[in-house]
Motif scaffolding. Structure first.
Motif: not given
Length: 331
Positions: A301-327
């Motif tokens: 049976e599906p169970q409720a999963v507790e999720r972590l709260p979202q970080l504030p905007p000033d603490m968010q860091v871009p995900d390096p996997d989403m960045e392009s390698d073409d410099d």
């Protein structure tokens, strides 16, 4: 005229005369005996009862017993003999299988020993098997009485009123296939202990037959399957029918045995069908089979999963996997 009073001498003479002449009155305790004797004299001779013998006084009986003991003193037995006489002996009723028979196969020996033991009122079971030949067949079987072994302690919750029927019977024997002469690669029985410590099964009304006497074999399984599916017989009709159809072979079968056998047939058929269905579409060298969908456990049976709260905007860091390698530095 004044009446004359008798003198003392006249009264004494009158008393002596009455004692000598007058009949004595019977005492109350002898009246019943005298009446019985009078009735016996009145009856004809062929209807008269023999007089009961008078019981001897207790002192004479004690004296006679004492004289008999002096003439025939009791013999003193050794401790071993006394224990042997006090132990119950059922050897004459529970005879071991004959040892002078040679059998071509193990199946022939087993059927003959089972039939002989059943006629004597006990069952025989296999304890262990030893000595395999190059083909993988056993050449020796250790056998014992069906009541052999220690009784186990039940740990059930008491839903069924059951108890162990084992008595620790010491009866033991072995079946061996020997190659030397005069056996010539045939089977025979060797009885190691012929004693039993229980009474024979007589098969009376209400008797609890051993489980070995209620075992249904291949012919009985086939008959139950046909009568249950084609004739649509219920449990009671199947039990009576298998007793009548096979004679003494299944005379002790109960309704619970028939119910368990039908359930076993159903499980075997489902297992074979599942193996056949799982083998379809699999490669020939597969080391596994598939469990049918009907036998799979239900999904969780599906169970409720507790999720972590979202970080504030000033603490968010871009995900390096989403960045392009073409410099743009490439030539």
């Amino acid at each position: 005229m004044a009446q004359q009073v008798p003198s003392h001498m006249q009264m004494q003479q009158q008393m002596q005369y009455t004692m000598q002449v007058a009949p004595q009155q019977p005492q109350p305790q002898h009246q019943a005996q005298l009446q019985a004797q009078a009735q016996a004299r009145a009856l004809p001779p062929h209807r008269q009862r023999p007089q009961q013998q008078q019981q001897q006084p207790q002192e004479q009986q004690v004296q006679q017993q004492f004289q008999q003991q002096q003439q025939h003193p009791p013999q003193q037995m050794e401790p071993g003999q006394q224990a042997q006489q006090s132990r119950p002996n059922f050897q004459m009723a529970l005879l071991p299988p004959p040892q002078d028979r040679l059998y071509n196969t193990w199946d022939d020996l087993r059927e003959d020993v089972k039939a002989f033991a059943k006629s004597q009122g006990y069952a025989v079971v296999i304890v262990s098997s030893l000595n395999r030949d190059p083909e993988g067949q056993y050449r020796r079987y250790n056998l014992c009485c069906g009541k052999g072994g220690k009784s186990y302690t039940s740990h059930s919750k008491g839903l069924r009123n059951t108890r162990s029927t084992k008595t620790g019977c010491p009866m033991r024997m072995k079946a061996i296939q020997e190659k030397a002469w005069p056996y010539n690669d045939k089977w025979h029985v060797i009885v190691q202990c012929a004693e039993h410590n229980h009474e024979p099964f007589t098969g009376g009304p209400g008797a609890n037959a051993p489980a070995q006497f209620r075992k249904i074999e291949v012919d009985g399984m086939r008959w139950l399957m046909i009568m249950h599916r084609e004739a649509q017989c219920n449990l009671r009709q199947l039990t009576i029918g298998i007793r009548i159809s096979f004679g003494d072979k299944y005379q002790y079968v109960k309704k619970s045995d028939v119910r368990n056998m039908l359930a076993k047939i159903k499980r075997d058929e489902e297992r074979k069908a599942a193996a056949a269905a799982a083998a379809q579409g699999l490669p020939s060298n597969a080391t596994y089979t598939l469990i049918p969908q009907s036998h799979l456990p239900p999904p969780p049976e599906p169970q409720a999963v507790e999720r972590l709260p979202q970080l504030p905007p000033d603490m968010q860091v871009p995900d390096p996997d989403m960045e392009s390698d073409d410099d743009g530095d490439e030539l």
